[in-house]
Write a protein that holds these residues in place. Structure first.
Motif, mmCIF file in Angstrom:
data_model
loop_
_atom_site.group_PDB
_atom_site.id
_atom_site.type_symbol
_atom_site.label_atom_id
_atom_site.label_comp_id
_atom_site.label_asym_id
_atom_site.label_seq_id
_atom_site.Cartn_x
_atom_site.Cartn_y
_atom_site.Cartn_z
ATOM 1 N N MET A 43 -11.592 10.756 8.031
ATOM 2 C CA MET A 43 -10.891 9.930 7.060
ATOM 3 C C MET A 43 -9.500 10.476 6.765
ATOM 4 S SD MET A 43 -11.931 9.094 3.124
ATOM 5 C CE MET A 43 -11.391 10.720 2.612
ATOM 6 N N MET A 69 -6.093 8.461 7.366
ATOM 7 C CA MET A 69 -5.197 8.200 6.246
ATOM 8 C C MET A 69 -3.782 8.653 6.575
ATOM 9 S SD MET A 69 -5.628 9.323 2.272
ATOM 10 C CE MET A 69 -5.260 11.044 2.577
ATOM 11 N N THR A 99 -2.857 0.410 -1.954
ATOM 12 C CA THR A 99 -4.096 0.739 -1.257
ATOM 13 C C THR A 99 -4.102 2.187 -0.805
ATOM 14 O OG1 THR A 99 -4.305 -1.539 -0.477
ATOM 15 C CG2 THR A 99 -5.612 0.122 0.666
ATOM 16 N N LEU A 100 -2.982 2.650 -0.259
ATOM 17 C CA LEU A 100 -2.901 4.029 0.198
ATOM 18 C C LEU A 100 -2.957 5.007 -0.968
ATOM 19 C CD1 LEU A 100 -0.163 3.701 2.963
ATOM 20 C CD2 LEU A 100 -2.633 3.863 3.263
ATOM 21 N N SER A 128 -6.454 5.368 -2.057
ATOM 22 C CA SER A 128 -7.242 6.238 -1.183
ATOM 23 C C SER A 128 -6.992 7.706 -1.508
ATOM 24 C CB SER A 128 -6.896 5.956 0.286
ATOM 25 O OG SER A 128 -7.232 4.635 0.639
ATOM 26 N N SER A 166 -8.843 8.496 -4.717
ATOM 27 C CA SER A 166 -10.287 8.620 -4.473
ATOM 28 C C SER A 166 -10.623 9.973 -3.858
ATOM 29 C CB SER A 166 -10.769 7.494 -3.555
ATOM 30 O OG SER A 166 -10.602 6.240 -4.172
#
Length: 337
Positions: A84, A88, A244-245, A248, A251
């Protein structure tokens, strides 16, 4: 079959079913699954082959058994997180792909608004450290609510502490929350520990992670700064404002934060040197002193072999020991085990 809970760990439904079968029926022939599952022989062979590649199945065709879940799951989680992180980082810099596609256009390429170099860009490359620090100063001046920081260093650099401390103090005095993640090994460095104690006394929340590899700065959950190259931060940073990035990145930070230990617990007065060991490091130290094989120690500690050995290397460094036998002796002398 029950629901496929392991899909989040990268396994297909068929792979999870077969893994669970050999958990329930260890030391059975691999061909036994042909009469249990509806998929054909070729697919069954592919499934078993992949599970062996993932080190989730062991043995041979006549006797096959599954890796213990306490070893398998942490290993799969670690591999998924690494994948991930790579994805990313690739997504935060899509411009090489865009330029490659534009070269294949026969028509003149129109000028894009808001590209990586535009003033209103959702993603900007900052390839000069002075520029990076200027953006940090700008973002810290305008932040209203919260700053998230993850610093994956064994020791904080004097330059970083000198530049960051006045900024942090100003933010805290304005009522801005600061949450800071640091490596456990940073507590071994006297200058870093002193800096963190002062920051904590000023009101920052600090947690300590056994493993921390991501350098992260997030301001007001709107703007993130990530290094272009984690292994060479001198190459600059990416300033990201695409929601959105940024989401991420947040998170990822929250997962690391939830797994970390509160700084105050590890540095409480009278806690002694043992307080510098995280719970995971204490488990590893115990098994390092009592178990002869790393594979067994890792299984009992509930972590992958790579993580287990990384903790051992950290412990040898903390004890300033030349080998494990010396480390075990020194740990006993200090009352750590």
């Amino acid at each position: 079959m029950q629901g496929h809970a392991m899909s989040v760990l990268g396994l297909t439904g068929a792979e999870e079913d077969v893994y669970r079968y050999f958990l329930r029926h260890p030391r059975t022939p691999a061909r036994a699954i042909h009469g249990v599952f509806s998929f054909g022989e070729q697919r069954a062979t592919r499934v078993i082959s992949r599970l062996r590649d993932l080190r989730l199945l062991h043995g041979d065709d006549e006797s096959t058994w599954a890796t213990e879940p306490c070893v398998a799951v942490p290993r799969l989680v670690e591999e998924q997180l690494e994948a991930m992180h790579r994805t990313m980082r690739q997504l935060t810099d899509p411009w090489p792909v865009l330029r490659s596609l534009q070269r294949d256009r026969q028509d003149p390429v129109p000028q894009l608004s808001g590209t990586a170099d535009g003033p209103g860009a959702a993603l900007r490359r900052l390839e000069d450290l002075r520029e990076v620090r200027a953006h940090i100063d700008e973002l810290a001046f305008g932040v209203q609510e919260e700053v998230l920081v993850a610093e994956p260093y064994d020791a904080l650099s004097p330059e970083s502490m000198a530049h960051g401390r006045p900024i942090d103090v100003r933010c805290l005095r304005r009522g801005v929350r600061i949450r800071n993640l640091v490596r456990a090994s940073a507590l071994e460095d006297p200058a870093s520990l002193s800096h963190l104690r002062g920051l904590h006394a000023d009101g920052a929340r600090i947690r300590v992670a056994d493993e921390l590899s991501e350098l992260v700065l997030v301001y007001d959950r709107h703007t993130a700064l990530l290094p272009i190259d984690l292994h060479d931060t001198a190459r600059g940073a990416l300033r990201i404002e695409e929601s959105t990035l940024v989401g991420s990145v947040i998170s990822l930070f929250e997962r690391m934060w939830a797994a970390a230990t509160d700084f105050a617990e590890l540095t409480a007065p009278g806690a002694g040197q043992l307080a510098l060991l995280s719970e995971a490091q204490q488990r590893v130290l115990t098994f390092m002193c009592t178990v002869s094989k790393d594979e067994v120690g890792a299984q009992r500690a509930g972590m992958s072999l790579r993580t287990y050995r990384r903790h051992i290397a950290d412990l040898l460094r903390m004890l300033d020991a030349g080998n494990r036998a010396q480390a075990a002796l020194m740990a006993r002398e200090r009352g750590w085990v």
